[in-house]
Design a protein around this motif. Sequence first.
Motif, PDB file in Angstrom:
ATOM      1  N   LYS A  67      38.829  50.900  37.378  1.00  0.00           N
ATOM      2  CA  LYS A  67      39.606  51.817  38.202  1.00  0.00           C
ATOM      3  C   LYS A  67      40.824  52.357  37.453  1.00  0.00           C
ATOM      4  CE  LYS A  67      38.054  49.874  42.492  1.00  0.00           C
ATOM      5  NZ  LYS A  67      38.405  49.439  43.822  1.00  0.00           N
ATOM      6  N   ALA A  68      40.719  52.485  36.148  1.00  0.00           N
ATOM      7  CA  ALA A  68      41.834  52.956  35.335  1.00  0.00           C
ATOM      8  C   ALA A  68      42.198  54.404  35.650  1.00  0.00           C
ATOM      9  CB  ALA A  68      41.508  52.816  33.857  1.00  0.00           C
ATOM     10  N   ASN A  69      41.245  55.194  36.128  1.00  0.00           N
ATOM     11  CA  ASN A  69      41.517  56.603  36.432  1.00  0.00           C
ATOM     12  C   ASN A  69      42.136  56.805  37.806  1.00  0.00           C
ATOM     13  OD1 ASN A  69      40.502  57.402  33.967  1.00  0.00           O
ATOM     14  ND2 ASN A  69      38.408  57.558  34.732  1.00  0.00           N
ATOM     15  N   THR A  70      42.211  55.766  38.617  1.00  0.00           N
ATOM     16  CA  THR A  70      42.877  55.839  39.925  1.00  0.00           C
ATOM     17  C   THR A  70      44.040  54.850  39.916  1.00  0.00           C
ATOM     18  OG1 THR A  70      41.341  54.234  40.806  1.00  0.00           O
ATOM     19  CG2 THR A  70      40.808  56.548  41.168  1.00  0.00           C
ATOM     20  N   PRO A  71      45.226  55.276  39.528  1.00  0.00           N
ATOM     21  CA  PRO A  71      46.341  54.351  39.342  1.00  0.00           C
ATOM     22  C   PRO A  71      46.730  53.566  40.592  1.00  0.00           C
ATOM     23  CG  PRO A  71      46.837  56.464  38.357  1.00  0.00           C
ATOM     24  CD  PRO A  71      45.564  56.637  39.116  1.00  0.00           C
ATOM     25  N   ALA A  72      46.541  54.129  41.775  1.00  0.00           N
ATOM     26  CA  ALA A  72      46.926  53.412  42.982  1.00  0.00           C
ATOM     27  C   ALA A  72      46.047  52.183  43.212  1.00  0.00           C
ATOM     28  CB  ALA A  72      46.842  54.341  44.190  1.00  0.00           C
ATOM     29  N   LYS A  73      44.812  52.227  42.734  1.00  0.00           N
ATOM     30  CA  LYS A  73      43.874  51.124  42.940  1.00  0.00           C
ATOM     31  C   LYS A  73      43.641  50.305  41.674  1.00  0.00           C
ATOM     32  CE  LYS A  73      41.307  53.774  46.355  1.00  0.00           C
ATOM     33  NZ  LYS A  73      39.992  54.349  46.693  1.00  0.00           N
ATOM     34  N   ALA A  74      44.345  50.608  40.603  1.00  0.00           N
ATOM     35  CA  ALA A  74      44.057  50.004  39.314  1.00  0.00           C
ATOM     36  C   ALA A  74      44.644  48.604  39.140  1.00  0.00           C
ATOM     37  CB  ALA A  74      44.557  50.899  38.190  1.00  0.00           C
ATOM     38  N   LEU A  75      45.509  48.158  40.043  1.00  0.00           N
ATOM     39  CA  LEU A  75      46.145  46.854  39.890  1.00  0.00           C
ATOM     40  C   LEU A  75      45.681  45.895  40.978  1.00  0.00           C
ATOM     41  CD1 LEU A  75      49.797  47.919  39.062  1.00  0.00           C
ATOM     42  CD2 LEU A  75      48.019  47.234  37.483  1.00  0.00           C
ATOM     43  N   ASN A  76      45.374  44.681  40.580  1.00  0.00           N
ATOM     44  CA  ASN A  76      45.005  43.624  41.504  1.00  0.00           C
ATOM     45  C   ASN A  76      46.171  42.646  41.558  1.00  0.00           C
ATOM     46  OD1 ASN A  76      43.672  41.844  43.139  1.00  0.00           O
ATOM     47  ND2 ASN A  76      42.453  40.954  41.481  1.00  0.00           N
ATOM     48  N   LYS A  77      46.850  42.552  42.710  1.00  0.00           N
ATOM     49  CA  LYS A  77      48.023  41.699  42.849  1.00  0.00           C
ATOM     50  C   LYS A  77      47.678  40.491  43.706  1.00  0.00           C
ATOM     51  CE  LYS A  77      51.193  45.524  42.364  1.00  0.00           C
ATOM     52  NZ  LYS A  77      52.310  46.267  42.922  1.00  0.00           N
ATOM     53  N   THR A  78      48.025  39.313  43.202  1.00  0.00           N
ATOM     54  CA  THR A  78      47.774  38.061  43.903  1.00  0.00           C
ATOM     55  C   THR A  78      49.073  37.283  43.962  1.00  0.00           C
ATOM     56  OG1 THR A  78      45.557  38.015  42.958  1.00  0.00           O
ATOM     57  CG2 THR A  78      46.349  35.986  43.932  1.00  0.00           C
ATOM     58  N   VAL A  79      49.480  36.860  45.163  1.00  0.00           N
ATOM     59  CA  VAL A  79      50.688  36.059  45.325  1.00  0.00           C
ATOM     60  C   VAL A  79      50.268  34.606  45.505  1.00  0.00           C
ATOM     61  CG1 VAL A  79      52.732  35.651  46.723  1.00  0.00           C
ATOM     62  CG2 VAL A  79      51.956  37.980  46.318  1.00  0.00           C
ATOM     63  N   ILE A  80      50.851  33.730  44.706  1.00  0.00           N
ATOM     64  CA  ILE A  80      50.539  32.302  44.753  1.00  0.00           C
ATOM     65  C   ILE A  80      51.770  31.565  45.263  1.00  0.00           C
ATOM     66  CG2 ILE A  80      49.827  30.299  43.399  1.00  0.00           C
ATOM     67  CD1 ILE A  80      48.643  32.300  41.370  1.00  0.00           C
ATOM     68  N   THR A  81      51.623  30.871  46.391  1.00  0.00           N
ATOM     69  CA  THR A  81      52.726  30.102  46.970  1.00  0.00           C
ATOM     70  C   THR A  81      52.298  28.645  47.090  1.00  0.00           C
ATOM     71  OG1 THR A  81      51.954  30.639  49.176  1.00  0.00           O
ATOM     72  CG2 THR A  81      53.651  32.050  48.252  1.00  0.00           C
ATOM     73  N   LYS A  82      52.199  27.986  45.960  1.00  0.00           N
ATOM     74  CA  LYS A  82      51.789  26.588  45.918  1.00  0.00           C
ATOM     75  C   LYS A  82      52.846  25.783  45.174  1.00  0.00           C
ATOM     76  CE  LYS A  82      46.850  27.622  45.833  1.00  0.00           C
ATOM     77  NZ  LYS A  82      45.594  27.437  45.100  1.00  0.00           N
ATOM     78  N   SER A  83      52.544  24.517  44.957  1.00  0.00           N
ATOM     79  CA  SER A  83      53.429  23.675  44.165  1.00  0.00           C
ATOM     80  C   SER A  83      53.347  24.108  42.698  1.00  0.00           C
ATOM     81  CB  SER A  83      53.017  22.212  44.304  1.00  0.00           C
ATOM     82  OG  SER A  83      51.721  22.027  43.756  1.00  0.00           O
ATOM     83  N   ARG A  84      54.128  23.451  41.865  1.00  0.00           N
ATOM     84  CA  ARG A  84      54.136  23.813  40.448  1.00  0.00           C
ATOM     85  C   ARG A  84      52.755  23.615  39.817  1.00  0.00           C
ATOM     86  NH1 ARG A  84      58.126  24.273  36.571  1.00  0.00           N
ATOM     87  NH2 ARG A  84      59.681  23.521  38.032  1.00  0.00           N
ATOM     88  N   ARG A  85      52.138  22.482  40.068  1.00  0.00           N
ATOM     89  CA  ARG A  85      50.819  22.212  39.475  1.00  0.00           C
ATOM     90  C   ARG A  85      49.745  23.099  40.081  1.00  0.00           C
ATOM     91  NH1 ARG A  85      49.792  15.916  38.688  1.00  0.00           N
ATOM     92  NH2 ARG A  85      48.072  16.811  37.510  1.00  0.00           N
ATOM     93  N   GLY A  86      49.857  23.358  41.384  1.00  0.00           N
ATOM     94  CA  GLY A  86      48.888  24.237  42.031  1.00  0.00           C
ATOM     95  C   GLY A  86      49.001  25.661  41.529  1.00  0.00           C
ATOM     96  N   THR A  87      50.229  26.102  41.304  1.00  0.00           N
ATOM     97  CA  THR A  87      50.454  27.437  40.749  1.00  0.00           C
ATOM     98  C   THR A  87      49.874  27.541  39.347  1.00  0.00           C
ATOM     99  OG1 THR A  87      52.465  27.718  42.060  1.00  0.00           O
ATOM    100  CG2 THR A  87      52.224  29.121  40.145  1.00  0.00           C
ATOM    101  N   ALA A  88      50.117  26.516  38.531  1.00  0.00           N
ATOM    102  CA  ALA A  88      49.601  26.530  37.155  1.00  0.00           C
ATOM    103  C   ALA A  88      48.066  26.562  37.147  1.00  0.00           C
ATOM    104  CB  ALA A  88      50.113  25.312  36.390  1.00  0.00           C
ATOM    105  N   LYS A  89      47.454  25.783  38.013  1.00  0.00           N
ATOM    106  CA  LYS A  89      45.994  25.754  38.062  1.00  0.00           C
ATOM    107  C   LYS A  89      45.442  27.093  38.535  1.00  0.00           C
ATOM    108  CE  LYS A  89      42.169  22.976  39.661  1.00  0.00           C
ATOM    109  NZ  LYS A  89      41.622  22.397  38.475  1.00  0.00           N
ATOM    110  N   SER A  90      46.078  27.702  39.527  1.00  0.00           N
ATOM    111  CA  SER A  90      45.617  28.996  40.031  1.00  0.00           C
ATOM    112  C   SER A  90      45.759  30.091  38.983  1.00  0.00           C
ATOM    113  CB  SER A  90      46.398  29.384  41.281  1.00  0.00           C
ATOM    114  OG  SER A  90      46.125  28.482  42.321  1.00  0.00           O
ATOM    115  N   VAL A  91      46.877  30.083  38.252  1.00  0.00           N
ATOM    116  CA  VAL A  91      47.088  31.079  37.195  1.00  0.00           C
ATOM    117  C   VAL A  91      46.053  30.900  36.094  1.00  0.00           C
ATOM    118  CG1 VAL A  91      48.669  31.798  35.363  1.00  0.00           C
ATOM    119  CG2 VAL A  91      49.519  31.477  37.667  1.00  0.00           C
ATOM    120  N   ALA A  92      45.799  29.657  35.698  1.00  0.00           N
ATOM    121  CA  ALA A  92      44.803  29.396  34.656  1.00  0.00           C
ATOM    122  C   ALA A  92      43.418  29.837  35.108  1.00  0.00           C
ATOM    123  CB  ALA A  92      44.791  27.912  34.298  1.00  0.00           C
TER     124      ALA A  92
END
Length: 137
Positions: A67-92
């Motif tokens: 979706k590089a040609n449609t800038p409004a839809k080109a980004l996938n945003k994910t918010v992680i609200t976990k503990s430190r270890r849970g955040t690290a595992k989700s990011v990995a």
Amino acid sequence: MSAELVWALVKNNNSFLVKRANVQFSAEAGNLTNLNTFKYSGIANEKTVDIRGTGRGVQVTTKIVKKANTPAKALNKTVITKSRRGTAKSVANLIAKNGYRADLRKAALARASAVYSSQVAHKPKAVRAAKGPRAAK
């Protein structure tokens, strides 16, 4: 355009470039280490990862290549609200295990940990009462 051609055009002169004491930094979105290198560039690469702090948690933003040609839809945003270890595992899992950009795993975990540390409220140290014969003076 290819990523190498874009990097050749923007590596020495762009609006995000910061030159200080023989070191070049870059302040663009999608650059995890803020170094002006092709590997971490958010401008030149098709797949980039950006980690920022939100009100409570860590926001991981990835580019969607199809979706590089449609800038409004080109980004996938994910918010992680976990503990430190849970955040690290989700990011990995988001970055390396899903096969997105495994080479950015270490830098992404370091950035997520730093963002999480900045959001934790630190307890003030308790003032110890003075003891001994000189304390009464």
